[in-house]
Design a protein around this motif. Structure first.
Motif, PDB file in Angstrom:
ATOM      1  N   ALA A 259      -4.282  23.509   4.300  1.00 18.11           N
ATOM      2  CA  ALA A 259      -3.201  22.536   4.476  1.00 18.11           C
ATOM      3  C   ALA A 259      -3.282  21.826   5.829  1.00 18.11           C
ATOM      4  CB  ALA A 259      -1.852  23.231   4.337  1.00 18.11           C
ATOM      5  N   LYS A 260      -3.698  22.531   6.881  1.00 22.35           N
ATOM      6  CA  LYS A 260      -3.787  21.905   8.209  1.00 22.35           C
ATOM      7  C   LYS A 260      -4.900  20.860   8.253  1.00 22.35           C
ATOM      8  CE  LYS A 260      -1.903  25.848  10.658  1.00 22.35           C
ATOM      9  NZ  LYS A 260      -2.150  26.908  11.633  1.00 22.35           N
ATOM     10  N   LYS A 261      -6.025  21.154   7.618  1.00 18.50           N
ATOM     11  CA  LYS A 261      -7.125  20.185   7.583  1.00 18.50           C
ATOM     12  C   LYS A 261      -6.805  19.017   6.645  1.00 18.50           C
ATOM     13  CE  LYS A 261     -10.678  23.532   8.718  1.00 18.50           C
ATOM     14  NZ  LYS A 261     -11.881  24.246   8.249  1.00 18.50           N
ATOM     15  N   LEU A 262      -6.085  19.299   5.548  1.00 21.19           N
ATOM     16  CA  LEU A 262      -5.715  18.236   4.615  1.00 21.19           C
ATOM     17  C   LEU A 262      -4.683  17.281   5.212  1.00 21.19           C
ATOM     18  CD1 LEU A 262      -5.515  20.132   1.221  1.00 21.19           C
ATOM     19  CD2 LEU A 262      -7.184  18.425   1.887  1.00 21.19           C
ATOM     20  N   ALA A 263      -3.905  17.758   6.192  1.00 19.12           N
ATOM     21  CA  ALA A 263      -2.918  16.890   6.840  1.00 19.12           C
ATOM     22  C   ALA A 263      -3.597  15.770   7.618  1.00 19.12           C
ATOM     23  CB  ALA A 263      -2.023  17.722   7.756  1.00 19.12           C
ATOM     24  N   LYS A 264      -4.840  15.976   8.035  1.00 18.61           N
ATOM     25  CA  LYS A 264      -5.576  14.957   8.781  1.00 18.61           C
ATOM     26  C   LYS A 264      -6.237  13.925   7.862  1.00 18.61           C
ATOM     27  CE  LYS A 264      -6.575  18.337  12.345  1.00 18.61           C
ATOM     28  NZ  LYS A 264      -7.606  19.165  12.952  1.00 18.61           N
TER      29      LYS A 264
ATOM     30  N   THR B  71     -18.966  20.103   1.260  1.00 22.10           N
ATOM     31  CA  THR B  71     -17.778  20.617   1.952  1.00 22.10           C
ATOM     32  C   THR B  71     -16.542  20.442   1.080  1.00 22.10           C
ATOM     33  OG1 THR B  71     -18.783  19.888   4.005  1.00 22.10           O
ATOM     34  CG2 THR B  71     -16.466  20.510   4.085  1.00 22.10           C
ATOM     35  N   ILE B  72     -15.861  21.555   0.793  1.00 18.01           N
ATOM     36  CA  ILE B  72     -14.625  21.532   0.014  1.00 18.01           C
ATOM     37  C   ILE B  72     -13.494  21.967   0.925  1.00 18.01           C
ATOM     38  CG2 ILE B  72     -13.394  22.492  -1.957  1.00 18.01           C
ATOM     39  CD1 ILE B  72     -16.136  22.922  -3.269  1.00 18.01           C
ATOM     40  N   THR B  73     -12.454  21.117   1.049  1.00 20.97           N
ATOM     41  CA  THR B  73     -11.335  21.400   1.935  1.00 20.97           C
ATOM     42  C   THR B  73     -10.081  21.638   1.113  1.00 20.97           C
ATOM     43  OG1 THR B  73     -12.305  19.909   3.557  1.00 20.97           O
ATOM     44  CG2 THR B  73     -10.023  20.541   3.896  1.00 20.97           C
ATOM     45  N   THR B  74      -9.464  22.829   1.317  1.00 19.51           N
ATOM     46  CA  THR B  74      -8.198  23.140   0.660  1.00 19.51           C
ATOM     47  C   THR B  74      -7.145  23.595   1.654  1.00 19.51           C
ATOM     48  OG1 THR B  74      -8.923  25.406   0.245  1.00 19.51           O
ATOM     49  CG2 THR B  74      -9.296  23.809  -1.511  1.00 19.51           C
TER      50      THR B  74
ATOM     51  N   THR C  48       0.839  -1.193   0.000  1.00 17.38           N
ATOM     52  CA  THR C  48       0.000   0.000   0.000  1.00 17.38           C
ATOM     53  C   THR C  48       0.876   1.247   0.000  1.00 17.38           C
ATOM     54  OG1 THR C  48      -0.105   0.088   2.412  1.00 17.38           O
ATOM     55  CG2 THR C  48      -1.835  -1.150   1.275  1.00 17.38           C
ATOM     56  N   ILE C  49       0.294   2.344  -0.458  1.00 15.33           N
ATOM     57  CA  ILE C  49       0.980   3.631  -0.435  1.00 15.33           C
ATOM     58  C   ILE C  49       0.025   4.695   0.088  1.00 15.33           C
ATOM     59  CG2 ILE C  49       2.561   3.088  -2.327  1.00 15.33           C
ATOM     60  CD1 ILE C  49       0.751   4.724  -4.161  1.00 15.33           C
ATOM     61  N   GLN C  50       0.581   5.794   0.567  1.00 23.02           N
ATOM     62  CA  GLN C  50      -0.194   6.955   1.017  1.00 23.02           C
ATOM     63  C   GLN C  50       0.023   8.068  -0.010  1.00 23.02           C
ATOM     64  OE1 GLN C  50      -2.029   7.165   3.917  1.00 23.02           O
ATOM     65  NE2 GLN C  50      -1.552   5.039   4.420  1.00 23.02           N
ATOM     66  N   LEU C  51      -1.051   8.682  -0.470  1.00 25.37           N
ATOM     67  CA  LEU C  51      -0.968   9.789  -1.412  1.00 25.37           C
ATOM     68  C   LEU C  51      -1.312  11.090  -0.707  1.00 25.37           C
ATOM     69  CD1 LEU C  51      -2.741   8.085  -4.430  1.00 25.37           C
ATOM     70  CD2 LEU C  51      -0.308   8.453  -4.132  1.00 25.37           C
ATOM     71  N   VAL C  52      -0.692  12.177  -1.134  1.00 25.88           N
ATOM     72  CA  VAL C  52      -0.865  13.489  -0.505  1.00 25.88           C
ATOM     73  C   VAL C  52      -2.055  14.200  -1.146  1.00 25.88           C
ATOM     74  CG1 VAL C  52       0.234  15.705  -0.058  1.00 25.88           C
ATOM     75  CG2 VAL C  52       1.604  13.616  -0.100  1.00 25.88           C
ATOM     76  N   PRO C  53      -3.114  14.500  -0.368  1.00 30.24           N
ATOM     77  CA  PRO C  53      -4.264  15.207  -0.949  1.00 30.24           C
ATOM     78  C   PRO C  53      -3.981  16.702  -1.101  1.00 30.24           C
ATOM     79  CG  PRO C  53      -4.693  14.723   1.345  1.00 30.24           C
ATOM     80  CD  PRO C  53      -3.367  14.091   1.007  1.00 30.24           C
ATOM     81  N   VAL C  54      -4.485  17.277  -2.177  1.00 29.55           N
ATOM     82  CA  VAL C  54      -4.384  18.709  -2.430  1.00 29.55           C
ATOM     83  C   VAL C  54      -5.743  19.360  -2.239  1.00 29.55           C
ATOM     84  CG1 VAL C  54      -3.802  20.426  -4.183  1.00 29.55           C
ATOM     85  CG2 VAL C  54      -2.516  18.315  -4.051  1.00 29.55           C
ATOM     86  N   LEU C  55      -6.806  18.579  -2.475  1.00 26.08           N
ATOM     87  CA  LEU C  55      -8.174  19.064  -2.352  1.00 26.08           C
ATOM     88  C   LEU C  55      -9.034  17.873  -1.936  1.00 26.08           C
ATOM     89  CD1 LEU C  55     -10.201  21.526  -3.622  1.00 26.08           C
ATOM     90  CD2 LEU C  55     -10.705  19.629  -5.102  1.00 26.08           C
ATOM     91  N   HIS C  56     -10.027  18.123  -1.064  1.00 25.54           N
ATOM     92  CA  HIS C  56     -10.929  17.057  -0.628  1.00 25.54           C
ATOM     93  C   HIS C  56     -12.348  17.588  -0.710  1.00 25.54           C
ATOM     94  CE1 HIS C  56     -13.117  14.689   2.504  1.00 25.54           C
ATOM     95  NE2 HIS C  56     -12.559  13.712   1.815  1.00 25.54           N
ATOM     96  N   VAL C  57     -13.230  16.815  -1.362  1.00 26.53           N
ATOM     97  CA  VAL C  57     -14.628  17.211  -1.503  1.00 26.53           C
ATOM     98  C   VAL C  57     -15.477  16.124  -0.872  1.00 26.53           C
ATOM     99  CG1 VAL C  57     -16.478  17.726  -3.120  1.00 26.53           C
ATOM    100  CG2 VAL C  57     -14.160  18.476  -3.618  1.00 26.53           C
ATOM    101  N   ASP C  58     -16.311  16.523   0.111  1.00 22.54           N
ATOM    102  CA  ASP C  58     -17.217  15.601   0.781  1.00 22.54           C
ATOM    103  C   ASP C  58     -18.608  16.212   0.724  1.00 22.54           C
ATOM    104  OD1 ASP C  58     -18.420  13.677   2.271  1.00 22.54           O
ATOM    105  OD2 ASP C  58     -17.365  14.105   4.137  1.00 22.54           O
ATOM    106  N   GLY C  59     -19.345  15.894  -0.321  1.00 28.50           N
ATOM    107  CA  GLY C  59     -20.665  16.491  -0.501  1.00 28.50           C
ATOM    108  C   GLY C  59     -20.540  17.963  -0.844  1.00 28.50           C
TER     109      GLY C  59
END
Length: 102
Positions: free
Chosen positions: A51-56, A46-49, A33-44
């Motif tokens: 960096a502190k929230k993306l680290a989680k 909610t759009i997260t950009t 397995t590998i871990q990929l670094v997110p740049v943007l996260h969309v959950d319905g």
């Protein structure tokens, strides 16, 4: 709808759970397995950009196989000088399947 945009090599890829993506060659851990670094996260809605929230947020992927891309031929030619140069290149790639976005 939950998806993320991850940084993979020199590009960014939009991924969802179950998506199969071809990336530049990545070294997997012992369990494959590998871990990929997110740049943007969309959950319905909610759009997260941030960096502190993306680290989680973690995007995990399972390595399916390693492969090589198509052969690219590079040719250089200068008229009337006798200069010709031919070179080939194949990219080292890895096919991964996204298993989780948490």
């Amino acid at each position: 709808m939950v998806y993320a945009v991850v940084r993979a090599g020199g590009r960014q890829e939009k991924v969802e759970v179950g998506t199969v993506v071809v990336l530049d060659r990545v070294k997997a851990s012992e369990d494959g397995t590998i871990q990929l670094v997110p740049v943007l996260h969309v959950d319905g809605d909610t759009i997260t950009t941030d960096a502190k929230k993306l680290a989680k947020i973690t995007v995990t992927a399972e390595v399916l196989n390693d492969l090589r891309g198509p052969k690219i031929i590079i040719q250089k030619f200068k008229n009337k000088t006798g200069y010709k140069k031919r070179q080939g290149h194949r990219s080292e790639l890895t096919r991964v399947k996204i298993t989780g976005i948490k």
